[in-house]
Every structure is written in C-alpha cells, then in structure tokens.
Scaffold this active site. Structure first.
Site, PDB file in Angstrom:
ATOM      1  N   TYR A 151       2.937  -0.979   2.909  1.00  0.00           N
ATOM      2  CA  TYR A 151       2.472  -1.765   3.270  1.00  0.00           C
ATOM      3  C   TYR A 151       2.546  -1.942   4.966  1.00  0.00           C
ATOM      4  O   TYR A 151       1.407  -1.364   5.619  1.00  0.00           O
ATOM      5  CB  TYR A 151       2.400  -3.426   2.742  1.00  0.00           C
ATOM      6  CG  TYR A 151       1.689  -3.851   3.868  1.00  0.00           C
ATOM      7  CD1 TYR A 151       0.023  -4.396   3.717  1.00  0.00           C
ATOM      8  CD2 TYR A 151       1.848  -4.714   4.848  1.00  0.00           C
ATOM      9  CE1 TYR A 151      -0.680  -5.149   3.960  1.00  0.00           C
ATOM     10  CE2 TYR A 151       1.025  -6.166   5.203  1.00  0.00           C
ATOM     11  CZ  TYR A 151      -0.351  -6.229   5.317  1.00  0.00           C
ATOM     12  OH  TYR A 151      -0.833  -6.978   5.983  1.00  0.00           O
TER      13      TYR A 151
ATOM     14  N   ASN B 277     -11.132  -5.320   6.211  1.00  0.00           N
ATOM     15  CA  ASN B 277     -10.182  -6.095   5.955  1.00  0.00           C
ATOM     16  C   ASN B 277      -9.800  -6.242   4.253  1.00  0.00           C
ATOM     17  O   ASN B 277      -8.643  -7.244   3.962  1.00  0.00           O
ATOM     18  CB  ASN B 277     -10.965  -7.770   5.857  1.00  0.00           C
ATOM     19  CG  ASN B 277     -10.104  -9.359   5.391  1.00  0.00           C
ATOM     20  OD1 ASN B 277      -9.050  -8.976   6.185  1.00  0.00           O
ATOM     21  ND2 ASN B 277     -10.464  -9.759   4.760  1.00  0.00           N
TER      22      ASN B 277
END
Length: 232
Positions: free
Chosen positions: A137, A69
């Site tokens: 990203y 995560n």
C-alpha cells in the site's frame, strides 16, 4: 465525494466493482440521483476503464473531473510474508488503476471543446509515512505522488490540472478497525481518532470548484489527533 459533488450541481459517473454499492450511492443522493451514471468497473482492467469513459462520453460528451479513489490494501504481515498475489493485486488497483483512469481522462480532456479538466488523485497519509506492515500500500501511494506531479506537469499545455488529496482516518467501514486499536511504529496497539467522512467530500468539492487557472497541488485532510505528525 460523489454526494458532495452532486449537491453542488455536478453530474457524476460512479465507478466501482460492485453494482449494488453504486446503486446505494445513487439512492443516497435522493433527487440528485438523476444526475448519476453507474458503471460497474474494475479499474485494473484496461478494457473496463475504456468502457467507463466511453459511457461518460456517450452520456455527457465530455469529462471535466476525475477523482481517482479506487484502492485496496493487503494483510498486515512482514515483508517476507507478502504474497505475490497481494503485491500485484495492490499495485493493479492502486497504481495501475489510477494510471489507466488518468490516461483515459487526460485523453478526453485534451481533445474536448472547450479543452481541459481536473484530475484529483487520492494519495493517502501513506504517501508520506508508512504504517507498520504496509509495504504494498505504501509503495503504491508514494508512486501516486509521482504520477500526480507528472500529470500536473504534462497537463499544463492542455489546461489539465492535477492535484492530490491525502486522507487520514476518515470514518468509514474500512477504518472501523481503528476503534479497536491498530499497530503503531513502536510496537504497541492504539485506538486512533477518526473524522467524519463528509470532510473528505468537501475537500474534493473545494479542489474541483477552482477555475483551471488555479490548482490545489497537495492537500492533507485528516483527523486532528491521529498519530501522523510524529509517526514513528
């Protein structure tokens, strides 16, 4: 995710760069905090990842679940204005970190008795469609999908399942800016709906609770009215 797993009886190792944030999660867990292990970790550093999984092995002797995560973004600028520091830093956290943790978990799961386990990668909505000004990203999140598929394939013979959770607009400090409006593909700025972050924890728990003979390969959990379907 950690609180959902703890509430269902899991023992959880918490890994992140800031020890104070890890301790805050343990405090939020209340009576379940005794089943937590806080290990300050920069997942982009191989030595730190090795130390994390060594601590897990010492505490519990095995690893049954990894939730990858960790991640970061970069300033919202045109591609030609992205600094190499931001590019390499985003790749280091989002992709290299996910690989290093998956590799260490895979190694433990392969050799523990009984063998096997589950890896869940956080892919993000950006694994499917980019936001404006998000090349670092978005590139890393597309790469996570390839990593997920490879881990899923290579893990079959070792009873290691791997799936991906793509999250859209969970209400956290990181998405607070959405309440003021964020850039859209058509050049406008729009406030985007968010959802309670507990739904993410429940999704992780659902994936983690399956027997290893079953796997959620890809799941998308998102704010119903966020502009994803039709983005662009």
């Amino acid at each position: 995710a950690a609180l959902s797993l703890l509430g269902a009886g899991w023992s959880v190792a918490l890994a992140g760069r800031r020890a104070d944030a890890l301790e805050a999660t343990i405090a939020a867990a209340g009576e379940h905090g005794s089943r937590c292990l806080a290990v300050p970790t920069d997942v982009s550093e191989p030595e730190a990842v090795n130390a994390l999984f060594a601590a897990v092995k010492e505490r519990w002797g095995r690893c049954d679940l990894l939730f990858n995560n960790a991640g970061r973004g970069s300033p919202a600028v045109d591609v030609d204005e992205i600094t190499l520091e931001d590019w390499f830093g985003t790749v280091a956290a989002n992709l290299n970190g996910a690989f290093l943790c998956a590799q260490a978990a895979f190694r433990m799961m392969k050799h523990q008795d009984p063998r096997g386990g589950r890896i869940i990668n956080n892919g993000s909505i950006s694994a499917h469609a980019p936001r404006p000004f998000s090349a670092p990203y978005t590139a890393t999140k597309h790469a996570i999908t390839g990593l997920t598929k490879s881990l899923s394939l290579d893990g079959r013979r070792w009873d290691i399942a791997c799936g991906q959770l793509d999250i859209g607009n969970a209400a956290t400090e990181m998405t607070q800016r959405m309440t003021n409006g964020v850039p859209q593909a058509n050049g406008t700025t729009m406030v985007e709906p968010r959802m309670d972050v507990r739904h993410v924890g429940e999704a992780v728990l659902h994936m983690a609770s399956l027997p290893l003979e079953a796997n959620v390969q890809f799941m998308t959990v998102m704010a119903t009215k966020m502009p994803f379907i039709g983005r662009g």
